[in-house]
Write an enzyme that holds these catalytic residues in place. Structure first.
Site: not given
Ligand code: FMN
Length: 352
Positions: A117, A121, A182, A184-185, A215, A244
Site C-alpha cells: 500500500n 494517510f 509509514s 508513504n509520507t 510505532k 509498520n
Molecule cells: C492498506 C494499509 C493501510 C495502512 N495504513 C496505516 C496507517 O494509516 N497507519 C499505520 O500506523 N499503519 C498503517 N498500516 C500498517 C498496519 O497497521 C500494520 O502495521 C501492517 O500492515 C502490518 O500488519 P499486517 O501484516 O497484519 O497487515 C497500513 C497497512 C495497510 C495494509
C-alpha cells in the site's frame, strides 16, 4: 474450500480499494442495526476469561487488535467491534484532511498473502474524525488513536503538527500512537531519531497521562531502532508497536515500486525485529506486535516472545471475518496445551 475463500475469489477480481470501500459501507450499515450487530457478535466474538488482561490500566477481553489503517476515519467502531477484536486502533489521523497519494495505491500479492500500500494517510482530518468518534466513545473496547503527519507540513513544523492533532483527541481514545514509520509520507521515517522522538513524547506528556506508543518501521538498523525506542520510553512513552509495513521489495515476487508491504511476506522480518526489541525492553515497557499475524499459532508465538497484545490487518483480507475468533480460540487451546492458566502467564515466557 472455505466459504470465505470462495467469496474471496470473487472479491479479488476487483480493485482492492473499491472492495475496501464497499466493505466499509456494508459493515457500517449492517452494524447500525441492532439485530445484525447481535448476530455478528454471536458469530464472530470469542469469549474466554483466560484471555482477559489489564494493560496500562485498560481492560482487554482478548489480545487481538485491529491495526491502524483499516478504519482511518473511525466509521467502523461498531462494525469491527462486532468482529471479535479486543481493541481497535483508528487512523492514521492527520490534523488536516488529505486525499492521500494518487490511485492506484493498493495492491494484492495473493501468492504471498500480502498487500502493498501507498495510501499516504488519506483521511478526513482530526476535527471531523474526533466529532464522529465522540458519538461512540467511550466504547466497550479500548480505542487507540494513531496520529500521523500531514504531507504538506514542512519537516521543521512536524512537532507542532503532531501537537495539534493530539489536542483534538485529548478527551477521546484510550491510548495514542505516534506513527513515524509509514513509508508513504515523504521523510516521515527520518523522524525516527532520538532528538525528534524525545521532543515528541515530552510534548505529548504535557497534555496527557494516557498511554503513548511509538510505532516503528521494520527497515531501520537494529541499533538505531533500539536507541529510538529507549528515547521514547525515557521521554514518557508507554510502549512500542512493532512493526509498520516494509519497503524491502525483495520479499514479494512481483513488487510495485511504491509503498510498503504487509502480511505473509512481512511475517519473518517483523518477528525478527520484535525478538530483538523484546530482548531489551520486555518487562520494561509494553510491547505490541504487528506484521503477518494471521493465525493463533503466530499470535501465540509473538505473545511468548513478549507481546502483551498483537494487531492484525492483512490477515483479515486473506482469512476473512472469522480471523479474530479463530486466533483467540487457537490461543486458548495453545495456553491449555502448555498448561498456562491465563494469557498473562504466557507473555514473554520464551525470554525467561
Ligand atoms: C492498506 C494499509 C493501510 C495502512 N495504513 C496505516 C496507517 O494509516 N497507519 C499505520 O500506523 N499503519 C498503517 N498500516 C500498517 C498496519 O497497521 C500494520 O502495521 C501492517 O500492515 C502490518 O500488519 P499486517 O501484516 O497484519 O497487515 C497500513 C497497512 C495497510 C495494509
Amino acid at each position: 474450500m472455505s466459504a470465505y475463500k470462495r467469496i474471496r475469489n470473487i472479491l479479488f477480481k476487483f480493485d482492492p480499494e473499491i472492495i475496501h470501500s464497499i466493505t466499509e459501507t456494508l459493515l457500517q450499515k449492517a452494524s447500525s442495526l441492532s439485530l445484525v450487530q447481535e448476530i455478528l457478535i454471536k458469530n464472530f466474538c470469542y469469549e474466554s476469561e483466560k484471555l482477559h488482561n489489564n494493560i496500562c490500566g485498560l481492560n482487554f477481553y482478548n489480545p487481538v487488535g485491529l491495526a491502524a489503517g483499516f478504519d482511518k476515519n473511525a466509521t467502523l467502531i461498531q462494525g469491527m467491534g462486532a468482529l471479535g477484536f479486543g481493541f481497535l486502533e483508528i487512523g492514521s489521523v492527520t490534523k488536516n484532511a488529505q486525499k492521500g497519494n494518487p490511485k492506484p495505491r493498493l495492491f494484492r500479492h495473493v501468492e504471498e498473502e500480502s498487500i502493498q500500500n501507498a495510501m499516504g494517510f488519506n483521511n478526513q482530518g482530526s476535527q471531523k474524525i474526533a466529532s464522529r468518534l465522540a458519538k461512540s466513545y467511550p466504547f466497550v473496547l479500548p480505542i487507540g488513536i494513531n496520529l500521523g503527519k500531514n504531507k504538506s507540513i514542512p519537516i521543521e513544523d512536524t512537532l507542532k503538527n503532531y501537537e495539534e492533532v493530539l489536542k483534538d483527541f485529548l478527551s477521546l481514545g484510550d491510548y495514542y500512537v505516534f506513527n513515524l514509520s509509514s513509508p508513504n509520507t515523504p521523510n516521515l521515517r527520518d523522524l525516527q531519531n532520538t532528538t525528534f522522538v524525545g521532543e515528541l513524547f515530552l510534548m505529548a506528556r504535557e497534555y496527557t497521562s494516557k498511554p503513548l506508543f511509538l510505532k516503528i518501521s521494520p527497515d531501520m538498523p537494529i541499533d538505531s531502532l533500539l536507541e529510538v525506542c529507549q528515547k521514547a520510553i525515557d521521554s514518557g512513552g508507554s510502549g512500542i508497536i512493532a512493526t509498520n509495513t516494509t519497503i524491502d521489495y525483495s520479499l514479494v515476487c512481483s513488487p510495485k515500486n511504491i509503498g510498503g508491504i504487509s502480511g505473509g511476506a512481512l511475517r519473518n522480518k517483523s518477528a525478527e525485529i520484535f525478538k530483538e526489541l523484546a530482548k531489551v525492553f520486555f518487562d520494561k515497557t509494553i510491547l505490541i506486535s504487528a506484521g503477518g499475524i494471521d493465525s493463533g499459532e503466530e499470535a501465540y508465538k509473538r505473545i511468548k516472545m513478549g507481546a502483551s497484545l498483537v494487531q492484525v490487518y492483512t490477515g483479515l483480507i486473506f482469512k476473512g471475518p472469522c480471523l479474530c475468533k479463530n486466533i483467540n480460540h487457537e490461543i486458548e487451546e495453545l495456553l491449555n496445551k502448555d498448561g498456562f492458566l491465563s494469557l498473562k502467564e504466557a507473555i514473554g515466557v520464551d525470554l525467561k
